[in-house]
Design an enzyme around this catalytic site. Structure first.
Site, mmCIF file in Angstrom:
data_model
loop_
_atom_site.group_PDB
_atom_site.id
_atom_site.type_symbol
_atom_site.label_atom_id
_atom_site.label_comp_id
_atom_site.label_asym_id
_atom_site.label_seq_id
_atom_site.Cartn_x
_atom_site.Cartn_y
_atom_site.Cartn_z
ATOM 1 N N TYR A 1 0.712 -1.590 -0.187
ATOM 2 C CA TYR A 1 0.028 -0.008 -0.048
ATOM 3 C C TYR A 1 0.670 1.129 0.406
ATOM 4 O O TYR A 1 1.929 1.089 -0.222
ATOM 5 C CB TYR A 1 -1.491 -0.144 1.138
ATOM 6 C CG TYR A 1 -0.192 -0.487 3.033
ATOM 7 C CD1 TYR A 1 0.582 0.453 2.995
ATOM 8 C CD2 TYR A 1 -1.745 -0.416 3.763
ATOM 9 C CE1 TYR A 1 0.930 -0.326 4.449
ATOM 10 C CE2 TYR A 1 -1.153 -0.490 4.638
ATOM 11 C CZ TYR A 1 -0.378 -0.906 5.032
ATOM 12 O OH TYR A 1 0.023 -0.366 7.057
ATOM 13 N N GLU A 2 0.414 2.532 -0.027
ATOM 14 C CA GLU A 2 0.828 3.813 -0.480
ATOM 15 C C GLU A 2 1.578 3.606 -1.648
ATOM 16 O O GLU A 2 2.831 4.295 -1.129
ATOM 17 C CB GLU A 2 1.586 3.646 0.586
ATOM 18 C CG GLU A 2 1.751 5.887 1.068
ATOM 19 C CD GLU A 2 0.539 6.271 1.105
ATOM 20 O OE1 GLU A 2 0.333 7.351 0.390
ATOM 21 O OE2 GLU A 2 -0.709 5.750 1.890
ATOM 22 N N GLY A 3 1.243 2.853 -2.899
ATOM 23 C CA GLY A 3 1.921 2.245 -3.777
ATOM 24 C C GLY A 3 3.580 1.708 -3.979
ATOM 25 O O GLY A 3 4.116 1.712 -2.942
ATOM 26 N N GLN B 1 7.057 2.457 -6.186
ATOM 27 C CA GLN B 1 8.738 2.962 -5.840
ATOM 28 C C GLN B 1 9.711 2.783 -5.732
ATOM 29 O O GLN B 1 10.705 4.605 -6.639
ATOM 30 C CB GLN B 1 9.039 2.573 -4.513
ATOM 31 C CG GLN B 1 7.043 2.573 -3.240
ATOM 32 C CD GLN B 1 7.045 4.282 -2.688
ATOM 33 O OE1 GLN B 1 7.950 4.772 -2.442
ATOM 34 N NE2 GLN B 1 6.102 3.799 -2.970
#
Lengths: 593, 593
Positions: A434-436, A441
């Site tokens: 999650y969060e990319g 990244q």
């Protein structure tokens, strides 16, 4: 059942011996003297280990329950959340005008590690709220701030972030959720969002959803995405709760881990929403919070590695099995504790050297965010922006590996749920996603951040490492050989990789992107190498100054030596892979896999 | 829901193009012509993909249930098990006199991979039975064989292995389960065993437990351990089932994965047991099956990586997200399938090159077991004994990493249970632990196998690699550069590590054991490098001979190139770590961690 003990002493070491926060000129840092931070950390340590951590297994076993549109959190969560709120922990680094304590972000981060180690699923309720509040703080009108922030800072109301839809996560330009202007400044939001953490639950009076949607008639793709505030209950002018909005939970997901957090499918059916920030600039509004949010997730990777390590260490000291190859170390017992075995030590040292290095890295990142926000330091902002995908991607990838190693120390007992080690692995797994997702990244790092501002920030990083090595070498031959030389070599590998991308990526961008994951990992190693060199120096300095706790500082030096000898050389392998280019990666037609 | 398609073509490639089994002089191999093995593999592929695989998710969701001493397996398991038994799959490589089909072990292994990929938890019921039957076959009296084997070969009765106790797993000398001789040749067995896979269930009329216990008054420690046959129902002289024995299930474990297999706490309360093999030689009896059992577990690592890869590949071809950096590849669609992205490819190539290399490695190992058993080839026996910890430890460590990578391809959808990717990861995790945790494998390799018979087997391995390189180099400069040179370098690294152990381990054995995990991994890479060089040669040969499926063989070459360029160079990192010695690993006092 696993236990957790907040590493307050290690945290103090990083804050004061290494980062020397109270000597920094970042506004607010002058208050962060050792006594002050110690008081906060001790208090947070007590709360997290005694109240929050015992609920970790409960949350995993019970999970969340959806009944008639209401989500019930696991037993004990509500009461613990009350205690957290009462202690003012949710607004630690929020502005005083909205009920916060206005402390620097670095303190919120230090305390955040404790919370996350103690109970990641539980901590996400306040973490998501913090993220949503930060967005409103950065992009909201004064009225919006006044309406929502006081209750969000106190976590009387919690928040969520709604990005993902069934058919799109990374590529948000494909989004279908619609916003229709109502002429009165509000919008009607309709669509389905998935994977919404803390989307619905029973611990807050109201839930403030931040929702990405496309305003009808706006530009195609990502350029047409706007951000909206969609409260579960509309808020009356007097601040009281009004009518129920058209948002409801469709279902809660059954997941590999973080069962204590309700991951919801959220349905928006002409829900009333209010534009946050500018029309069609929703992605920009999201991105301003990204460094902070991603640093927070990177910290989760560390936090699970830390708590898993603590328990693995206890087990390795207790479990009697076999004898040391160099002769019995506990001859009075039926067998030696397994910590005598070199391969168990290797595993523990991997975990320890990672967790401590990662802690320093995360706190360093947090000081840069403070410098960017509190003294508008553009260089710090640029550097932390460069390092953010490394913090998120590297620390969660490796953090996960470390929970797996900690679990392995338990043998079969690590696989059964009774001992709780499986949960750390299952919970840690989400942070890579999650969060990319971490592939994104790596792409962000190599495809965007490296070249940002003409490559200025990556050059600044190399300068920083070079200057550090130069300024601190030549005084102690052993230290140079054990710390500075490995760091120099690793940094050279990283530069060589960057050079390879520059020379080959222009011809064919695949040559850069095929090496993005390796680059992110080697960058992470160089950062942890830098942190260990700094920690080693700080430990040497403390010992030279006659610190009383010799064993503590000697252990820092030994752990640093381990990282330098055993982990940092991984940069050479990553460089080899990067320099092999994209040809073998891209050789197959998709049909021929 | 995930799907599984048995890789029959890849299996045929390894059996015939690479290992050329039908040309081998191992007794029974002459029958293994391509048509024959193809018929078996196709049939097994059909059964596993259509009947066994669809029960994988069912088993995970339902798990096993203990009610009043009876364990119920998940819905559908019983019926599927009947089909497996009816097809004669359980006795494929068992002697004809006991109802088996007497095929070589390599065929059992090939088919075993399909079963294990399709449903690891389900396949363990027959796998454990096979292991127990092999022990009786190797060490039982004629009467014991006649009493138990026919029903075990057909899986009318299943089997278990009882080693672990709550306080001991690896160090079985600490065992407390007692055996008291009854004067009539039988023993009364009392004690508690834990982690007993398939310990109790509803799919067989009888369960034959093989139990390690200490005969009262025997030698201390591991030298006093004997192996016993303890049937759930005693068997009458006419072969019918007699009275219920004093063995019962205490509880079933809640585990991270393999929920479909009942992992039991077994209580033995003066249960009647019969000595299998000699008194106090229980460990020897266990160890004769070890190569086979550990190869089987290594194969599980591969099997989960394979099925997870298959599903990740499907998803990567279907999921539309973003555009290729080199320009849209599916301009008619809203976005490109994610397989266009270099980092997704890297992950898929990691998985593919591992699974195919591992398959060749496992089958090669199986041919050596056949050579040892069927033609009493002591060299093959020694070599496979050396490689067994590598097969088990390396393939399950890396196999697990690969399931994590496959899961990652799904982003958030990999974390929710709905898509089934989490299960592959959770199931694969156990293979690193059971049948000797991987740290123990590394210890076995470095502490025992390397020096076995004066180091003869490891020298034989190096000779084999050297001869292979010598005989196959110099004909194709590209092939030499892409395959032979990397293999040569990796093999040199491995030899240098062995040399380091010899030179330093004598002074301090910790210098060897601190590098055991790295050595096991570098050894695994050299073996997979060797396999890829062999597969590359076989592919070249097939193409030169005008093979019609050009894409298939070209893909083998491309996948091999990837492994050589991106994976094999890991040996250098492992060597660096090994050569850093034990000092940093052992520096801390246990109290200072």
């Amino acid at each position: 059942m696993p236990t957790y003990s907040a590493p307050t002493k290690d945290m103090q070491f990083v804050l004061h011996d290494v980062l020397k926060v109270s000597q920094s000129d970042i506004p607010g840092y002058d208050e962060l003297d050792p006594d002050f931070t110690s008081a906060i950390l001790e208090e947070a340590g007590k709360l997290t280990s005694e109240v929050v951590a015992p609920l970790n297994v409960v949350g995993d076993k019970e999970g969340c329950r959806l009944e008639n549109g209401v989500v019930y959190t696991p037993k004990g969560f509500k009461e613990a959340f009350e205690q957290v709120k009462e202690g003012g922990w949710t607004g630690l680094d929020m502005p005083e005008e909205f009920g916060g304590q206005n402390m620097p972000y670095v303190i919120g981060t230090a305390v955040g590690e404790f919370f996350s180690s103690a109970n990641q699923a539980f901590t996400m309720y306040q973490g998501l709220t913090h993220g949503a509040a930060s967005a409103i703080l950065a992009h909201g009108t004064d009225e919006q701030k006044a309406t929502y922030l006081p209750n969000m800072v106190s976590c009387e109301w919690t928040g969520t972030m709604n990005l993902t839809e069934p058919h799109c996560g990374t590529d948000l330009g494909l989004m279908r959720t619609k916003a229709v202007p109502q002429g009165d400044g509000s919008y009607k939001i309709s669509g389905q969002k998935i994977f919404i953490s803390a989307g619905e639950h029973d611990m807050a009076d109201n839930i403030i959803h931040l929702v990405l949607a496309k305003i009808e008639g706006g530009p195609e793709g990502i350029a047409g995405v706007s951000l909206f505030i969609v409260p579960k209950f509309l808020v009356n002018e007097d601040g009281s709760l009004g009518e129920r909005n058209g948002v409801s939970v469709g279902s809660i997901e059954e997941k590999m881990g973080i069962h204590g957090n309700s991951t919801c499918v959220m349905n928006y059916d002409e829900a009333t929403g209010f534009l946050l920030g500018q029309e069609h600039k929703g992605m920009r509004a999201m991105f301003t919070m990204m460094n902070e949010a991603r640093l927070g997730v990177g910290m989760q990777g560390l936090s699970q590695a830390e708590v898993a390590y603590q328990n693995a260490l206890t087990y390795a000291r207790d479990r009697l099995q076999g004898r040391a190859i160099t002769g019995p170390e506990a001859p009075d017992k039926a067998a030696d504790p397994i910590i005598v075995h070199p391969d168990v030590r290797r595993s523990l040292m991997d975990q320890k050297s990672f967790a401590e290095g990662a802690r320093a890295f995360v706190l360093w990142g947090a000081t840069m965010i403070d410098a960017a926000h509190r003294k508008h330091d553009a260089d710090a902002d640029g550097l932390v922006s460069l390092l953010t995908p490394v913090i998120k991607g590297f620390l969660t990838d490796v953090g996960y590996d470390m929970t797996v190693k900690a679990q392995q120390v338990y043998g079969g007992h690590g696989y059964v749920e009774e001992w709780g080690m499986s949960q750390f692995t299952r919970d840690a797994r989400i942070a890579m996603i999650y969060e990319g997702a971490n592939g994104v990244q790596a792409l962000d790092l190599v495809g965007r951040k490296l070249a940002q501002d003409g490559g200025k920030h990556v050059m600044a990083f190399f300068d920083l490492v070079k200057t550090f090595i130069k300024e601190n070498s030549g005084k102690d031959a052993d230290f140079d050989a054990q710390f500075m030389e490995p760091l120099k070599n690793a940094s050279k590998d990283l530069q060589a990789a960057g050079m390879y991308f520059m020379q080959n990526g222009a011809k064919n961008p695949n040559h850069a992107l095929a090496g993005s994951n390796d680059f992110m990992h080697m960058f992470g190693h160089v950062c942890l190498g830098l942190m260990w060199a700094k920690m080693g120096l700080a430990a040497k300095e403390a010992l030279a100054n006659g610190a009383s706790d010799v064993a503590f500082y000697e252990t820092k030096l030994n752990t640093g030596r381990y990282y330098m000898a055993r982990q940092l050389p991984a940069t050479a392998l990553h460089l080899t892979r990067i320099q092999s280019g994209a040809d073998t990666v891209m050789a197959l037609d998709a049909a021929n896999f």
